[in-house]
Design a protein around this motif. Sequence first.
Motif, PDB file in Angstrom:
ATOM      1  N   ALA A  15      39.186  41.189  48.068  1.00 26.94           N
ATOM      2  CA  ALA A  15      39.993  41.742  46.970  1.00 26.94           C
ATOM      3  C   ALA A  15      39.587  43.180  46.680  1.00 26.94           C
ATOM      4  CB  ALA A  15      39.840  40.886  45.711  1.00 26.94           C
ATOM      5  N   ALA A  18      40.946  45.525  49.437  1.00 22.12           N
ATOM      6  CA  ALA A  18      42.380  45.785  49.232  1.00 22.12           C
ATOM      7  C   ALA A  18      42.593  46.798  48.113  1.00 22.12           C
ATOM      8  CB  ALA A  18      43.116  44.483  48.928  1.00 22.12           C
ATOM      9  N   SER A  19      41.869  46.641  47.022  1.00 18.92           N
ATOM     10  CA  SER A  19      42.038  47.560  45.889  1.00 18.92           C
ATOM     11  C   SER A  19      41.480  48.944  46.198  1.00 18.92           C
ATOM     12  CB  SER A  19      41.355  46.977  44.645  1.00 18.92           C
ATOM     13  OG  SER A  19      41.667  47.779  43.523  1.00 18.92           O
ATOM     14  N   GLU A  22      43.768  50.727  48.487  1.00 19.56           N
ATOM     15  CA  GLU A  22      45.042  51.063  47.848  1.00 19.56           C
ATOM     16  C   GLU A  22      44.919  52.210  46.851  1.00 19.56           C
ATOM     17  OE1 GLU A  22      47.834  48.727  44.713  1.00 19.56           O
ATOM     18  OE2 GLU A  22      47.204  47.578  46.480  1.00 19.56           O
ATOM     19  N   THR A  28      39.565  51.874  40.848  1.00 19.64           N
ATOM     20  CA  THR A  28      39.471  50.414  40.769  1.00 19.64           C
ATOM     21  C   THR A  28      38.377  50.009  39.795  1.00 19.64           C
ATOM     22  OG1 THR A  28      40.149  50.185  43.088  1.00 19.64           O
ATOM     23  CG2 THR A  28      39.017  48.313  42.103  1.00 19.64           C
ATOM     24  N   GLN A  32      40.090  44.795  37.580  1.00 15.32           N
ATOM     25  CA  GLN A  32      41.236  44.773  38.492  1.00 15.32           C
ATOM     26  C   GLN A  32      40.955  43.894  39.707  1.00 15.32           C
ATOM     27  OE1 GLN A  32      41.292  49.044  38.783  1.00 15.32           O
ATOM     28  NE2 GLN A  32      43.335  49.145  37.844  1.00 15.32           N
ATOM     29  N   ILE A  33      39.734  43.972  40.218  1.00 18.01           N
ATOM     30  CA  ILE A  33      39.366  43.126  41.352  1.00 18.01           C
ATOM     31  C   ILE A  33      39.435  41.656  40.940  1.00 18.01           C
ATOM     32  CG2 ILE A  33      37.500  42.492  42.942  1.00 18.01           C
ATOM     33  CD1 ILE A  33      36.560  45.497  42.645  1.00 18.01           C
ATOM     34  N   LYS A  35      41.105  40.339  38.556  1.00 16.34           N
ATOM     35  CA  LYS A  35      42.496  39.953  38.269  1.00 16.34           C
ATOM     36  C   LYS A  35      43.222  39.549  39.552  1.00 16.34           C
ATOM     37  CE  LYS A  35      46.659  41.528  35.952  1.00 16.34           C
ATOM     38  NZ  LYS A  35      47.320  42.608  35.238  1.00 16.34           N
ATOM     39  N   ARG A  36      42.946  40.232  40.653  1.00 17.10           N
ATOM     40  CA  ARG A  36      43.553  39.867  41.941  1.00 17.10           C
ATOM     41  C   ARG A  36      43.189  38.437  42.338  1.00 17.10           C
ATOM     42  NH1 ARG A  36      45.036  43.990  45.952  1.00 17.10           N
ATOM     43  NH2 ARG A  36      45.114  45.998  44.901  1.00 17.10           N
ATOM     44  N   LEU A  37      42.055  37.971  41.825  1.00 23.31           N
ATOM     45  CA  LEU A  37      41.552  36.642  42.176  1.00 23.31           C
ATOM     46  C   LEU A  37      41.774  35.612  41.070  1.00 23.31           C
ATOM     47  CD1 LEU A  37      38.203  37.886  43.722  1.00 23.31           C
ATOM     48  CD2 LEU A  37      40.210  37.062  44.965  1.00 23.31           C
ATOM     49  N   ASN A  38      42.445  36.034  40.010  1.00 22.18           N
ATOM     50  CA  ASN A  38      42.661  35.153  38.848  1.00 22.18           C
ATOM     51  C   ASN A  38      41.343  34.614  38.305  1.00 22.18           C
ATOM     52  OD1 ASN A  38      45.500  35.386  38.836  1.00 22.18           O
ATOM     53  ND2 ASN A  38      45.616  33.898  40.495  1.00 22.18           N
TER      54      ASN A  38
END
Length: 191
Positions: A15, A18-19, A22, A28, A32-33, A35-38
Amino acid sequence: MTTRDSAAAERIRQAAIASFAEVGYGGTSTRQIAKRLNMSAAAMYPHYKSKEELLYAIAMDGHQGVLSALRKADNDSLPAAERLRIVIEEFTRWQAEHHELAKVVQYELHGLTREHYRTITAIRRETSDVLAAIVHRGIDSGEFTVTAADDVVLALSSLCVDVCRWFPSRTHQDSVELGAAYGELAVRMVR
């Protein structure tokens, strides 16, 4: 198994890669990291104490991965041109196939502490040394006509590393074909 070797730690690294690829390391946050993983940001801390430690783990994985790939591809019993072609093919292919990871480890190292940065640059030197050994062998044997080995190593490294910035593209989608093309270009550069 340490917490860094767990499946959760691997998911966090993916994750983050990817962030970071991006929006960059600076753009980042750990939130945010997560959140990508819930998951909550606090759930990351048993695995990585900080965003910098996470970047360092990613940088180590990437740099050790490419160095290992180049060493595995190199065969010092072959003529220098063939060695160079094979190693550049592998270097290019690795950068293409791992383009997000490679982009992070090439362009986001400014986020590392000095100590971590020194560790990573030592691995980068080892990677350059793989190419340098081949180029020097080719020059010493007369197989290569170039005289400035350091310049050749820098040019070849730059050629391969830059792949992560743009791969894939409309014209280049196959990492193996790109590797073969770059391998041939490398041999032409030194003869």
